[in-house]
Motif scaffolding. Structure first.
Motif, mmCIF file in Angstrom:
data_model
loop_
_atom_site.group_PDB
_atom_site.id
_atom_site.type_symbol
_atom_site.label_atom_id
_atom_site.label_comp_id
_atom_site.label_asym_id
_atom_site.label_seq_id
_atom_site.Cartn_x
_atom_site.Cartn_y
_atom_site.Cartn_z
ATOM 1 N N ILE A 131 0.873 -1.174 0.000
ATOM 2 C CA ILE A 131 0.000 0.000 0.000
ATOM 3 C C ILE A 131 0.911 1.224 0.000
ATOM 4 C CG2 ILE A 131 -1.801 1.283 1.232
ATOM 5 C CD1 ILE A 131 -2.726 -1.340 2.487
ATOM 6 N N MET A 132 0.622 2.142 -0.912
ATOM 7 C CA MET A 132 1.505 3.309 -1.038
ATOM 8 C C MET A 132 0.866 4.578 -0.484
ATOM 9 S SD MET A 132 4.516 2.934 -2.615
ATOM 10 C CE MET A 132 4.797 4.453 -3.495
ATOM 11 N N GLY A 133 1.681 5.343 0.219
ATOM 12 C CA GLY A 133 1.277 6.687 0.626
ATOM 13 C C GLY A 133 1.511 7.635 -0.537
ATOM 14 N N THR A 134 0.868 8.768 -0.530
ATOM 15 C CA THR A 134 0.937 9.677 -1.689
ATOM 16 C C THR A 134 1.590 11.020 -1.364
ATOM 17 O OG1 THR A 134 -1.305 10.408 -1.136
ATOM 18 C CG2 THR A 134 -1.100 8.690 -2.805
ATOM 19 N N SER A 135 2.155 11.120 -0.184
ATOM 20 C CA SER A 135 2.712 12.408 0.248
ATOM 21 C C SER A 135 4.212 12.518 -0.053
ATOM 22 C CB SER A 135 2.481 12.542 1.755
ATOM 23 O OG SER A 135 2.586 13.873 2.126
ATOM 24 N N LEU A 136 4.698 13.720 -0.012
ATOM 25 C CA LEU A 136 6.135 14.046 -0.069
ATOM 26 C C LEU A 136 6.829 13.807 -1.410
ATOM 27 C CD1 LEU A 136 7.232 12.562 3.397
ATOM 28 C CD2 LEU A 136 6.751 14.949 2.904
ATOM 29 N N PHE A 137 6.095 13.450 -2.436
ATOM 30 C CA PHE A 137 6.727 13.227 -3.748
ATOM 31 C C PHE A 137 7.111 14.583 -4.352
ATOM 32 C CE2 PHE A 137 4.765 9.206 -3.031
ATOM 33 C CZ PHE A 137 5.588 8.299 -3.677
ATOM 34 N N PRO A 138 8.211 14.628 -5.089
ATOM 35 C CA PRO A 138 8.673 15.919 -5.619
ATOM 36 C C PRO A 138 7.647 16.605 -6.515
ATOM 37 C CG PRO A 138 10.363 14.241 -5.918
ATOM 38 C CD PRO A 138 9.147 13.537 -5.424
ATOM 39 N N ILE A 189 3.740 15.708 -9.110
ATOM 40 C CA ILE A 189 2.655 14.768 -9.395
ATOM 41 C C ILE A 189 3.072 13.714 -10.426
ATOM 42 C CG2 ILE A 189 1.478 16.139 -11.186
ATOM 43 C CD1 ILE A 189 -0.360 14.463 -8.287
ATOM 44 N N ASP A 190 3.944 14.086 -11.376
ATOM 45 C CA ASP A 190 4.400 13.114 -12.379
ATOM 46 C C ASP A 190 5.198 11.993 -11.730
ATOM 47 O OD1 ASP A 190 3.227 14.302 -14.512
ATOM 48 O OD2 ASP A 190 4.968 15.530 -15.047
ATOM 49 N N ILE A 191 6.070 12.403 -10.822
ATOM 50 C CA ILE A 191 6.895 11.387 -10.136
ATOM 51 C C ILE A 191 5.997 10.514 -9.258
ATOM 52 C CG2 ILE A 191 8.749 11.059 -8.437
ATOM 53 C CD1 ILE A 191 10.171 13.461 -9.688
ATOM 54 N N LEU A 192 5.000 11.124 -8.649
ATOM 55 C CA LEU A 192 4.056 10.334 -7.852
ATOM 56 C C LEU A 192 3.358 9.300 -8.744
ATOM 57 C CD1 LEU A 192 2.208 9.672 -5.386
ATOM 58 C CD2 LEU A 192 0.711 11.490 -6.165
ATOM 59 N N ASN A 193 2.844 9.744 -9.875
ATOM 60 C CA ASN A 193 2.130 8.824 -10.773
ATOM 61 C C ASN A 193 3.037 7.701 -11.274
ATOM 62 O OD1 ASN A 193 -0.662 9.543 -10.941
ATOM 63 N ND2 ASN A 193 -0.046 11.448 -11.898
ATOM 64 N N LYS A 194 4.270 8.069 -11.643
ATOM 65 C CA LYS A 194 5.225 7.043 -12.112
ATOM 66 C C LYS A 194 5.521 6.049 -10.994
ATOM 67 C CE LYS A 194 7.524 9.716 -15.663
ATOM 68 N NZ LYS A 194 8.481 10.811 -15.792
ATOM 69 N N SER A 195 5.686 6.578 -9.794
ATOM 70 C CA SER A 195 6.024 5.713 -8.660
ATOM 71 C C SER A 195 4.878 4.771 -8.325
ATOM 72 C CB SER A 195 6.362 6.562 -7.424
ATOM 73 O OG SER A 195 7.409 7.448 -7.726
ATOM 74 N N LEU A 196 3.663 5.297 -8.360
ATOM 75 C CA LEU A 196 2.504 4.448 -8.069
ATOM 76 C C LEU A 196 2.386 3.339 -9.106
ATOM 77 C CD1 LEU A 196 -0.224 7.060 -6.968
ATOM 78 C CD2 LEU A 196 1.192 5.617 -5.500
ATOM 79 N N GLU A 197 2.663 3.699 -10.341
ATOM 80 C CA GLU A 197 2.616 2.724 -11.430
ATOM 81 C C GLU A 197 3.647 1.613 -11.196
ATOM 82 O OE1 GLU A 197 0.436 3.135 -14.164
ATOM 83 O OE2 GLU A 197 1.072 1.087 -14.648
ATOM 84 N N LYS A 198 4.872 2.038 -10.887
ATOM 85 C CA LYS A 198 5.968 1.073 -10.700
ATOM 86 C C LYS A 198 5.768 0.221 -9.457
ATOM 87 C CE LYS A 198 9.214 2.064 -13.892
ATOM 88 N NZ LYS A 198 9.919 1.072 -14.699
ATOM 89 N N MET A 228 12.707 3.223 -6.725
ATOM 90 C CA MET A 228 12.582 2.721 -5.350
ATOM 91 C C MET A 228 11.222 2.042 -5.154
ATOM 92 S SD MET A 228 14.074 2.265 -2.484
ATOM 93 C CE MET A 228 15.390 3.410 -2.092
ATOM 94 N N ALA A 229 10.201 2.588 -5.808
ATOM 95 C CA ALA A 229 8.867 1.978 -5.704
ATOM 96 C C ALA A 229 8.894 0.563 -6.278
ATOM 97 C CB ALA A 229 7.842 2.839 -6.449
ATOM 98 N N GLU A 230 9.603 0.416 -7.379
ATOM 99 C CA GLU A 230 9.720 -0.918 -7.985
ATOM 100 C C GLU A 230 10.509 -1.863 -7.071
ATOM 101 O OE1 GLU A 230 11.540 -0.973 -11.851
ATOM 102 O OE2 GLU A 230 10.735 -2.979 -12.275
ATOM 103 N N ALA A 231 11.554 -1.306 -6.463
ATOM 104 C CA ALA A 231 12.359 -2.115 -5.534
ATOM 105 C C ALA A 231 11.495 -2.600 -4.370
ATOM 106 C CB ALA A 231 13.534 -1.284 -5.020
ATOM 107 N N MET A 232 10.639 -1.723 -3.876
ATOM 108 C CA MET A 232 9.754 -2.093 -2.762
ATOM 109 C C MET A 232 8.743 -3.155 -3.198
ATOM 110 S SD MET A 232 10.652 -0.645 -0.019
ATOM 111 C CE MET A 232 11.550 0.762 0.657
ATOM 112 N N LYS A 233 8.249 -3.002 -4.402
ATOM 113 C CA LYS A 233 7.302 -3.987 -4.941
ATOM 114 C C LYS A 233 7.951 -5.380 -4.980
ATOM 115 C CE LYS A 233 5.509 -5.241 -9.466
ATOM 116 N NZ LYS A 233 5.362 -4.807 -10.860
ATOM 117 N N LEU A 234 9.185 -5.409 -5.517
ATOM 118 C CA LEU A 234 9.901 -6.685 -5.627
ATOM 119 C C LEU A 234 10.232 -7.246 -4.244
ATOM 120 C CD1 LEU A 234 12.271 -5.745 -8.603
ATOM 121 C CD2 LEU A 234 10.256 -7.237 -8.695
ATOM 122 N N ALA A 235 10.602 -6.348 -3.326
ATOM 123 C CA ALA A 235 10.962 -6.785 -1.968
ATOM 124 C C ALA A 235 9.753 -7.408 -1.264
ATOM 125 C CB ALA A 235 11.486 -5.592 -1.167
#
Lengths: 99, 255
Positions: free
Chosen positions: B16-23, B25-34, B216-223
């Protein structure tokens, strides 16, 4: 004694009532919205009117907000049935980034 | 990976991902996707009269929302925030955060427990962010929380797992859903938590504040996936002595 009793339909009282009514309606009322004081001249003391006034010209969609009046949630369906009074505390919130 | 069931709904992802503190909105969207996440957390805040209020519309993919009561210090505040969130996001899920101090942001267990009871009575499905106290977790579960969400270290600290033994006890004592919800610093923390048999991980800062959040989001997904697969396939028992993997039998000789 009888003359002193209030008769709504007496021309004198009609004028007086109209004067009181219009004075009340034309007076600016203070509301505490999201922690700040805002003065509005309202013709209708429904919560929906105040919200409309507050968000108008700000490009905010009323479907994206939720409202509490004096620390109690007021559902959207109740906005136009809810009366407000001067110095009421209103919270208008939106979804926000959070962890 | 086996499916996760929350409140009768099945999910492929256990992150489950939090949505705060991302630099941005694009990086947030990419991170959520990954991240592969299907559930994201969201807060409720006062309308900004001079700023942007369209956060929810800027999140591109469709997610299930888990609103939070972040920043609430009292039962009254938390209940109203939960009710506003329910009205706003049309969900009865609520991640109940009830903190006791501004410096450590540690949950107030007493206020939390009482508030949980009240919210459950009001029809909420409560995800209780709590300290890593096994008894408290068990009591919250017994009270009817959908999930208990113990921290492993303070929010945003990135300190990772500080008391693995408590986590083992929590897993042993609670039969329902348990997510870890704070303190994760690196992918190996997430993996370790999953290896301990937890049902999922909720994280935000470790991705959002990294140098490359989507990666990092992808790394967390894999972890998370790796830890879950490890747990499900049965970890071997630990031994204080070596156990040879290559047989001595057939060795040429002892010179």
């Amino acid at each position: 004694m009888l003359k002193k009793s209030i008769s709504f339909f007496h021309p004198r009282d009609l004028i007086y009532n109209f004067f009181v009514y219009s004075k009340t309606m034309n007076t600016e009322k203070n509301f505490l919205i999201n922690g700040l004081n805002y003065k509005y001249r309202l013709t209708n003391f429904q919560l929906s009117c105040l919200i409309e006034k507050f968000i108008e010209k700000k490009g905010i969609d009323s479907s994206n907000i939720a409202v509490a009046l004096n620390e109690t949630l007021v559902k959207k369906s109740e906005w136009n049935k809810t009366k407000i009074s001067e110095n009421d505390r209103i919270e208008i919130v939106v979804p926000f980034a959070g962890g | 990976m086996d499916k996760l069931f929350i409140d009768g709904i099945s999910f492929e992802s256990r992150l489950i991902m939090g949505t705060s503190l991302f630099p941005n909105i694009d990086i947030l969207n990419k991170s959520l996707e990954k991240s592969g996440s299907e559930i994201i957390t969201m807060a409720v805040r006062r309308l900004n009269v001079s700023g942007d209020n369209d956060f929810i519309k800027q999140v591109k993919k469709k997610f299930r929302f888990l609103p939070n009561t972040a920043g609430c210090f009292t039962k009254k505040e938390a209940i109203l925030t939960a009710e506003l969130a329910r009205e706003l996001l049309q969900t009865n899920w609520i991640k109940l955060e009830l903190i006791s101090d501004e410096e450590m942001l540690l949950p107030d267990p007493i206020e939390l427990f009482e508030t949980c009871k009240e919210l459950i009575k009001k029809g909420f499905k409560v995800f209780a962010y709590c300290s890593d106290d096994p008894i408290l977790c068990k009591r919250l579960e017994d009270e009817g929380c959908v999930s208990v969400m113990p921290l492993v270290s303070p929010i945003g600290s990135g300190l990772g797992i500080r008391n693995e033994h408590n986590l083992e006890l929590i897993r042993k004592m609670c039969s329902g859903l348990i997510f870890v919800d704070a303190g994760i610093g690196q992918p190996s923390d997430a993996s370790k938590i999953m290896e301990l048999g937890f049902d999922g991980v909720l994280l935000n800062s470790s991705v959002a504040r990294s140098l490359d959040p989507p990666t990092m989001a992808e790394a967390m997904k894999l972890a998370v996936a790796s830890g879950r697969l490890g747990f499900k396939s049965g970890l071997i028992e630990k031994s204080k002595l070596a156990l040879n993997s290559t047989t001595f039998k057939g060795k040429i000789s002892n010179f």
